[in-house]
Design a protein around this motif. Structure first.
Motif, PDB file in Angstrom:
ATOM      1  N   THR A 192     -23.011  -3.260  36.579  1.00 57.72           N
ATOM      2  CA  THR A 192     -24.180  -4.107  36.344  1.00 57.72           C
ATOM      3  C   THR A 192     -25.398  -3.367  36.877  1.00 57.72           C
ATOM      4  O   THR A 192     -25.368  -2.827  37.981  1.00 57.72           O
ATOM      5  N   TYR A 193     -26.458  -3.332  36.083  1.00 55.68           N
ATOM      6  CA  TYR A 193     -27.655  -2.564  36.425  1.00 55.68           C
ATOM      7  C   TYR A 193     -28.801  -3.497  36.790  1.00 55.68           C
ATOM      8  O   TYR A 193     -29.107  -4.435  36.043  1.00 55.68           O
ATOM      9  N   LEU A 194     -29.437  -3.222  37.917  1.00 63.53           N
ATOM     10  CA  LEU A 194     -30.625  -3.977  38.314  1.00 63.53           C
ATOM     11  C   LEU A 194     -31.852  -3.231  37.809  1.00 63.53           C
ATOM     12  O   LEU A 194     -32.068  -2.064  38.145  1.00 63.53           O
ATOM     13  N   VAL A 195     -32.643  -3.914  36.985  1.00 66.57           N
ATOM     14  CA  VAL A 195     -33.829  -3.312  36.382  1.00 66.57           C
ATOM     15  C   VAL A 195     -35.037  -4.174  36.737  1.00 66.57           C
ATOM     16  O   VAL A 195     -35.006  -5.403  36.554  1.00 66.57           O
ATOM     17  N   LEU A 196     -36.086  -3.541  37.229  1.00 65.38           N
ATOM     18  CA  LEU A 196     -37.327  -4.237  37.571  1.00 65.38           C
ATOM     19  C   LEU A 196     -38.403  -3.879  36.553  1.00 65.38           C
ATOM     20  O   LEU A 196     -38.512  -2.706  36.146  1.00 65.38           O
ATOM     21  N   PRO A 197     -39.218  -4.835  36.125  1.00 68.15           N
ATOM     22  CA  PRO A 197     -40.198  -4.582  35.049  1.00 68.15           C
ATOM     23  C   PRO A 197     -41.101  -3.386  35.300  1.00 68.15           C
ATOM     24  O   PRO A 197     -41.366  -2.610  34.382  1.00 68.15           O
ATOM     25  N   GLU A 198     -41.601  -3.230  36.506  1.00 72.92           N
ATOM     26  CA  GLU A 198     -42.580  -2.177  36.787  1.00 72.92           C
ATOM     27  C   GLU A 198     -41.947  -0.899  37.322  1.00 72.92           C
ATOM     28  O   GLU A 198     -42.649   0.099  37.524  1.00 72.92           O
ATOM     29  N   ARG A 252     -17.726  -3.357  40.129  1.00 74.21           N
ATOM     30  CA  ARG A 252     -16.966  -4.596  39.965  1.00 74.21           C
ATOM     31  C   ARG A 252     -16.562  -5.193  41.300  1.00 74.21           C
ATOM     32  O   ARG A 252     -16.324  -6.396  41.401  1.00 74.21           O
ATOM     33  N   GLU A 253     -16.478  -4.354  42.333  1.00 74.31           N
ATOM     34  CA  GLU A 253     -16.053  -4.831  43.646  1.00 74.31           C
ATOM     35  C   GLU A 253     -17.151  -5.577  44.400  1.00 74.31           C
ATOM     36  O   GLU A 253     -16.887  -6.224  45.412  1.00 74.31           O
ATOM     37  N   THR A 254     -18.371  -5.490  43.923  1.00 70.94           N
ATOM     38  CA  THR A 254     -19.485  -6.162  44.594  1.00 70.94           C
ATOM     39  C   THR A 254     -19.343  -7.671  44.455  1.00 70.94           C
ATOM     40  O   THR A 254     -19.136  -8.191  43.357  1.00 70.94           O
ATOM     41  N   ASP A 293     -16.934 -10.477  35.358  1.00 65.21           N
ATOM     42  CA  ASP A 293     -18.161  -9.814  35.793  1.00 65.21           C
ATOM     43  C   ASP A 293     -19.399 -10.648  35.491  1.00 65.21           C
ATOM     44  O   ASP A 293     -20.313 -10.750  36.319  1.00 65.21           O
ATOM     45  N   THR A 294     -19.462 -11.225  34.303  1.00 64.44           N
ATOM     46  CA  THR A 294     -20.645 -12.013  33.945  1.00 64.44           C
ATOM     47  C   THR A 294     -20.727 -13.304  34.760  1.00 64.44           C
ATOM     48  O   THR A 294     -21.832 -13.749  35.107  1.00 64.44           O
ATOM     49  N   VAL A 295     -19.598 -13.896  35.091  1.00 62.39           N
ATOM     50  CA  VAL A 295     -19.599 -15.079  35.954  1.00 62.39           C
ATOM     51  C   VAL A 295     -20.070 -14.685  37.355  1.00 62.39           C
ATOM     52  O   VAL A 295     -20.855 -15.412  37.986  1.00 62.39           O
ATOM     53  N   ARG A 296     -19.603 -13.545  37.844  1.00 59.90           N
ATOM     54  CA  ARG A 296     -20.075 -13.049  39.146  1.00 59.90           C
ATOM     55  C   ARG A 296     -21.587 -12.853  39.129  1.00 59.90           C
ATOM     56  O   ARG A 296     -22.290 -13.231  40.074  1.00 59.90           O
TER      57      ARG A 296
END
Length: 212
Positions: free
Chosen positions: A178-184, A193-195, A92-95
């Motif tokens: 895996t979470y996408l987080v934006l500062p604002e 995991r399938e992504t 996952d981290t390599v992906r």
């Protein structure tokens, strides 16, 4: 007369159904227009995106205590795992690292981060060695048990150490998003995991551009 009443009822019912359909359509349209990321979303979160994420305090690879505002200063791909993980976490981290490189090629600076769910073994030094093997810009975070628990709760992450006695080779069960987080904006999307790296990069790019 009965036929007239029947026709009138049919017209009334039809009008009500049409009105309901219009109301639903307008509600959906209004809801979508209120969400600046609507065109990017591919997942649904119970309670909305605001139900995931929040403040945390952890320890970085240098041993310094950091908060979420110290870490998330740019678009961030946040993953919960552990360095002794035999298969899932490395893959996952390599992906995630591959997605970051694709984004960089497209002009987007995105930070890959891994938060350890194994604070007993994952010291700052261990995290530093692990992340250095994955990506030169990947940041590893660990902490006390209480700090780890708080961060996991904020992101609705389940984990459980299968440790019996002093066994040093125990495994840790954990969710693998895996979470996408934006500062604002905070948390905006999660990836399973399938992504693929390409899919992650494309969706991340959409959110980054929509949020700027």
């Amino acid at each position: 007369m009965t036929r007239i009443y029947a026709l009138a009822s049919a017209v009334l019912i039809g009008s009500l159904m049409l009105g309901a359909a219009v109301a639903v359509y307008l509600g959906q349209t209004r809801g979508a227009s209120d969400d600046q990321f609507a065109q990017c979303r591919a997942s649904v979160v119970a309670g909305g995106a605001g139900a995931i994420g929040g403040p945390f305090t952890l320890v970085d690879e240098t041993g310094q205590t950091v908060s979420d505002t110290d870490v998330i200063t740019k678009p961030t791909l946040l993953y919960f795992g552990y360095t002794f993980c035999p298969d899932v976490c490395p893959l996952d981290t390599v992906r995630n690292a591959e997605a970051v490189d694709l984004l960089e090629a497209g002009g987007h600076d995105v930070l890959p981060v891994m938060i350890s769910v194994d604070p007993l073994r994952d010291t700052p030094e261990v995290m530093a060695a692990f992340t250095a093997n994955i990506h030169e810009r990947m940041l590893g975070l660990t902490g006390t048990q209480d700090q780890t628990d708080a961060a996991a709760r904020a992101y609705r992450v389940y984990y459980r150490a299968n440790r019996e006695g002093d066994d040093p080779y125990y495994l840790v069960d954990h969710t693998a998003f895996t979470y996408l987080v934006l500062p604002e904006h905070g948390f905006v999307e999660f990836f399973s995991r399938e992504t693929t790296p390409q899919q992650m990069a494309e969706r991340t790019e959409c959110f980054v551009e929509a949020g700027s």
